[in-house]
Write an enzyme that holds these catalytic residues in place. Structure first.
Site, short mmCIF file in Angstrom:
data_model
loop_
_atom_site.label_atom_id
_atom_site.label_comp_id
_atom_site.label_asym_id
_atom_site.label_seq_id
_atom_site.Cartn_x
_atom_site.Cartn_y
_atom_site.Cartn_z
N ASN A 241 0.82 -1.22 0.00
CA ASN A 241 0.00 0.00 0.00
C ASN A 241 0.86 1.27 0.00
O ASN A 241 0.34 2.36 -0.20
CB ASN A 241 -0.95 0.02 1.20
CG ASN A 241 -2.36 -0.40 0.81
OD1 ASN A 241 -2.69 -0.49 -0.36
ND2 ASN A 241 -3.18 -0.65 1.81
N TYR A 242 2.16 1.12 0.27
CA TYR A 242 3.06 2.25 0.09
C TYR A 242 3.74 2.07 -1.27
O TYR A 242 4.95 1.88 -1.37
CB TYR A 242 4.11 2.30 1.20
CG TYR A 242 3.58 2.74 2.55
CD1 TYR A 242 2.28 3.24 2.68
CD2 TYR A 242 4.37 2.69 3.69
CE1 TYR A 242 1.80 3.66 3.92
CE2 TYR A 242 3.89 3.12 4.92
CZ TYR A 242 2.60 3.59 5.03
OH TYR A 242 2.14 4.01 6.25
N ARG A 243 2.93 2.10 -2.28
CA ARG A 243 3.37 1.82 -3.65
C ARG A 243 4.68 2.52 -3.96
O ARG A 243 4.82 3.72 -3.73
CB ARG A 243 2.31 2.32 -4.61
CG ARG A 243 2.69 2.17 -6.06
CD ARG A 243 2.38 0.82 -6.60
NE ARG A 243 0.94 0.61 -6.56
CZ ARG A 243 0.39 -0.60 -6.59
NH1 ARG A 243 1.13 -1.67 -6.65
NH2 ARG A 243 -0.92 -0.73 -6.56
#
Ligand SMILES: Cc1cc2nc3c(=O)[nH]c(=O)nc-3n(C[C@H](O)[C@H](O)[C@H](O)COP(=O)(O)OP(=O)(O)OC[C@H]3O[C@@H](n4cnc5c(N)ncnc54)[C@H](O)[C@@H]3O)c2cc1C
Ligand SMILES: *[C@@H]1O[C@H](CO)[C@@H](O)[C@H](O)[C@H]1NC(C)=O
Ligand SMILES: *[C@@H]1O[C@H](CO)[C@@H](O)[C@H](O)[C@H]1NC(C)=O
Ligand SMILES: *[C@@H]1O[C@H](CO)[C@@H](O)[C@H](O)[C@H]1NC(C)=O
Length: 553
Positions: free
Chosen positions: A478-480
């Site tokens: 989700n922390y691309r």
């Protein structure tokens, strides 16, 4: 909502029989005038006529095209005139619009980018180098709570702020463990894990999901039972957009006390902040699991001198007396005193954590847009053994030298350490003390400026190498972060994808590949960091297939 599957599958099948999908039109240029009409015809043909799809489809020549596209761009790096733009934007108001978009994109050889809250740090939900459309879910955002069952169904276009608000409307003793930023969309957030300040007590969002509805590559609407446990496993942390379009989630509410306690304490290096951060590493993942103490360290100035400031932000699921006891016993170094503790309801703590002034009305959580948009880059790491004081001294020096880049330390332990690495695709469980988020923000629109800031955050990431997890050096999906690898053009290969894939998913990457190969063999749901399908690489597949994991293909 519970009747969606029953009512739509027959409807879809009728059209499927009348107008079989073929790829014979795929050579048509996507950007001439006739094609727009043909595309619209296709979309209309495959969607329910009582909900005209033309009313929610925006081509570039329509006035709503740009505002609709821009309204959920959360990183200004991808709001420029040189950012590739979609052939059209579709904002489904009915599930058949999603089905039609998939069928027609296959027919016309267009990629699909699925956007819920638009918070993807590298813009992958609305940018592609290939001809593409944006499927923007923001109209589908109902939240239906069943308090007796302590569960709710939420459509993927809702934000987590909306979920929190709806829960708080009907109960002061229920909540949900998800992120800190209220405008994050549940479509992306839940499908990538979803963590927040109750994670040590209740785990991630994905650890509290009961069911889901998706539309797959063939336009079928599937729920947990019909998609099967493998796909249901994959979409809870494997990144939704590799497997289909997530329409809605059913989540399990958790119990929160009527009164919780928060605090925010700042210490510079001169005030002993460095030693306290060092000590925090021995405490934060072992302390009471109702206590979450995040640390944000950033370069600062004190009396004209450059230093580092450490901000300790906490949520405690209990009252201030209990909190002071816990802190006195386990973390006296911070020197927390009663005046620094603020008691409030859980929903008010959500606002506090997002820096709203105490007393702000909770309906601000329904605000879907933020006025704080900026140019930004994020990266992540996991710390598995405490960093020494000498190590930190070097890190502070480096941060001061580079300037601007902040590090956020989020403690693990508690429930996170009790859940198996393989329970969901999210593998960062026992053994991790904390996660680091690297962040840098800027305001100037210029490629040169952007490159300078990107350079700073990458240099700090390089500098951190000896202190963080290795083989693989892990990251949070989700922390691309496209720096850790992308699939590249053409067919997605296992080797290339496994470079970034193992960082996000470790040993779960192979099972994700198997699930992908089964549900989307033709690799229609494809993007820079999508899970590869090995349907056309049977020999490689045989090599990597591990029947012992119990995946049935
Ligand atoms: C300000 C800010 C704060 C954040 N805070 C936290 C935090 O506290 N905790 C945390 O865990 N994360 C946090 N994040 C990261 C956030 O969880 C991810 O960026 C998440 O993917 C965002 O979901 P979205 O729907 O808003 O994003 P989008 O950009 O819409 O989507 C992200 C990804 O998911 C895919 N996707 C979106 N919707 C669907 C769907 N319906 N079906 C299938 N695929 C879909 C997209 O195609 C894309 O690949 C934060 C991000 C920001 C910008
Ligand atoms: C068709 O789409 C192109 C861009 O994709 C746009 O420039 C053109 O104006 C559109 N024409 C019609 C009739 O919508
Ligand atoms: C994004 O770009 C558009 C078009 O140039 C502009 O109107 C809009 O203000 C920009 N958004 C932000 C938040 O700056
Ligand atoms: C902290 O704990 C010590 C004993 O461990 C006790 O003497 C002291 O009074 C406590 N302080 C507070 C503020 O509770």
């Amino acid at each position: 909502m519970h009747t969606i599957v029953a009512s739509l599958v027959p409807f879809f099948l009728v059209f499927h029989i009348l107008v079989p999908v073929s790829s014979s039109d795929s050579l048509i240029q996507h950007n001439n005038i006739n094609t727009n009409n043909t595309l619209l015809q296709c979309l209309s043909l495959y969607s329910e006529s009582s909900n005209p799809i033309s009313e929610v489809t925006y081509f570039p020549n329509t006035p709503s095209y740009s505002p609709t596209l821009n309204s959920y761009i959360r990183n200004l790096r991808f709001n420029s005139s040189t950012t590739p733009k979609p052939v059209f934007i579709l904002t489904p108001s009915h599930i058949s619009h999603i089905q039609a978009s998939i069928i027609c994109c296959k027919k016309f050889n267009l990629e699909i980018r699925i956007r819920s809250g638009g918070h993807d740090y590298d813009g992958l939900s609305y940018v592609s180098e290939k001809p593409f459309i944006v499927l923007d879910m923001f109209l589908l955002r109902s939240v239906v709570i069943d308090l007796k069952d302590e569960s709710l169904w939420v459509e993927s276009g809702a934000t987590i702020g909306e979920v929190y608000y709806r829960i708080s409307e009907i109960s002061s003793v229920h909540g949900f463990p998800a992120g800190v930023c209220p405008t994050v969309g549940v479509g992306g957030h839940f499908s990538g894990g979803g963590y927040g300040n109750m994670m040590r007590k209740f785990g991630l969002s994905v650890d509290n999901i009961l069911d889901a509805k998706i539309v797959d590559v063939d336009g079928r609407v599937l729920d947990r039972e019909s998609m099967g446990e493998d796909v249901f496993w994959a979409i809870r942390g494997g990144g939704g957009a590799s497997f289909g379009v997530i329409v809605s989630w059913k989540i399990k509410l958790v119990s929160v006390p009527e009164i919780v306690t928060v605090f925010r304490v700042e210490k510079t290096l001169e005030q002993g902040g460095g030693d306290i951060v060092h000590q925090w590493q021995y405490v934060a993942d072992k302390i009471h699991d109702g206590l979450f103490i995040r640390v944000v360290v950033s370069p600062a100035k004190r009396k004209g001198k450059k230093t580092i400031k450490a901000k300790f932000n906490a949520l405690f699921l209990g009252n201030a007396y209990e909190l002071l006891d816990v802190m006195n016993e386990s973390f006296p170094e911070l020197g927390l005193i009663g005046e620094q503790c603020i008691e409030m309801s859980w929903i008010d703590s959500v606002l506090f954590w997002y820096n709203y002034p105490v007393g702000t009305l909770t309906d601000i959580l329904l605000e879907r847009h933020s006025s704080k948009e900026k140019f930004l880059k994020r990266k992540s790491d996991y710390v598995q053994k405490p960093i020494s004081k000498i190590g930190f001294d070097g890190i502070w020096k480096k941060m001061i030298e580079l300037g601007k880049v902040s590090l956020t330390f989020n403690p693990y332990g508690g429930k996170m350490g009790e859940i198996s690495e393989m329970a969901t695709p999210f593998p960062h469980r026992a053994g991790n003390i904390y996660k680091i988020q690297y962040s840098v923000n800027w305001k100037e629109e210029s490629n040169d400026v952007a490159n300078q800031y990107l350079d700073r955050i990458r240099k700090l990431y390089d500098y951190m190498t000896p202190y963080v997890s290795d083989s693989p050096r892990s990251s949070y999906v989700n922390y691309r972060d496209v720096d850790i690898g992308v699939n590249g053009d053409g067919d997605v290969s296992y080797e290339k994808a496994s470079i970034w894939g193992k960082k996000y998913f470790k040993g779960n990457f192979d099972r994700l590949v198997e699930v992908k190969t089964a549900i989307d063999p033709s690799n229609f749901f494809k993007y820079e960091q999508s899970i590869p399908s090995l349907a056309s690489e049977t020999s490689i597949m045989a090599e990597y297939r591990q029947p012992s994991k119990g995946v049935s293909l």
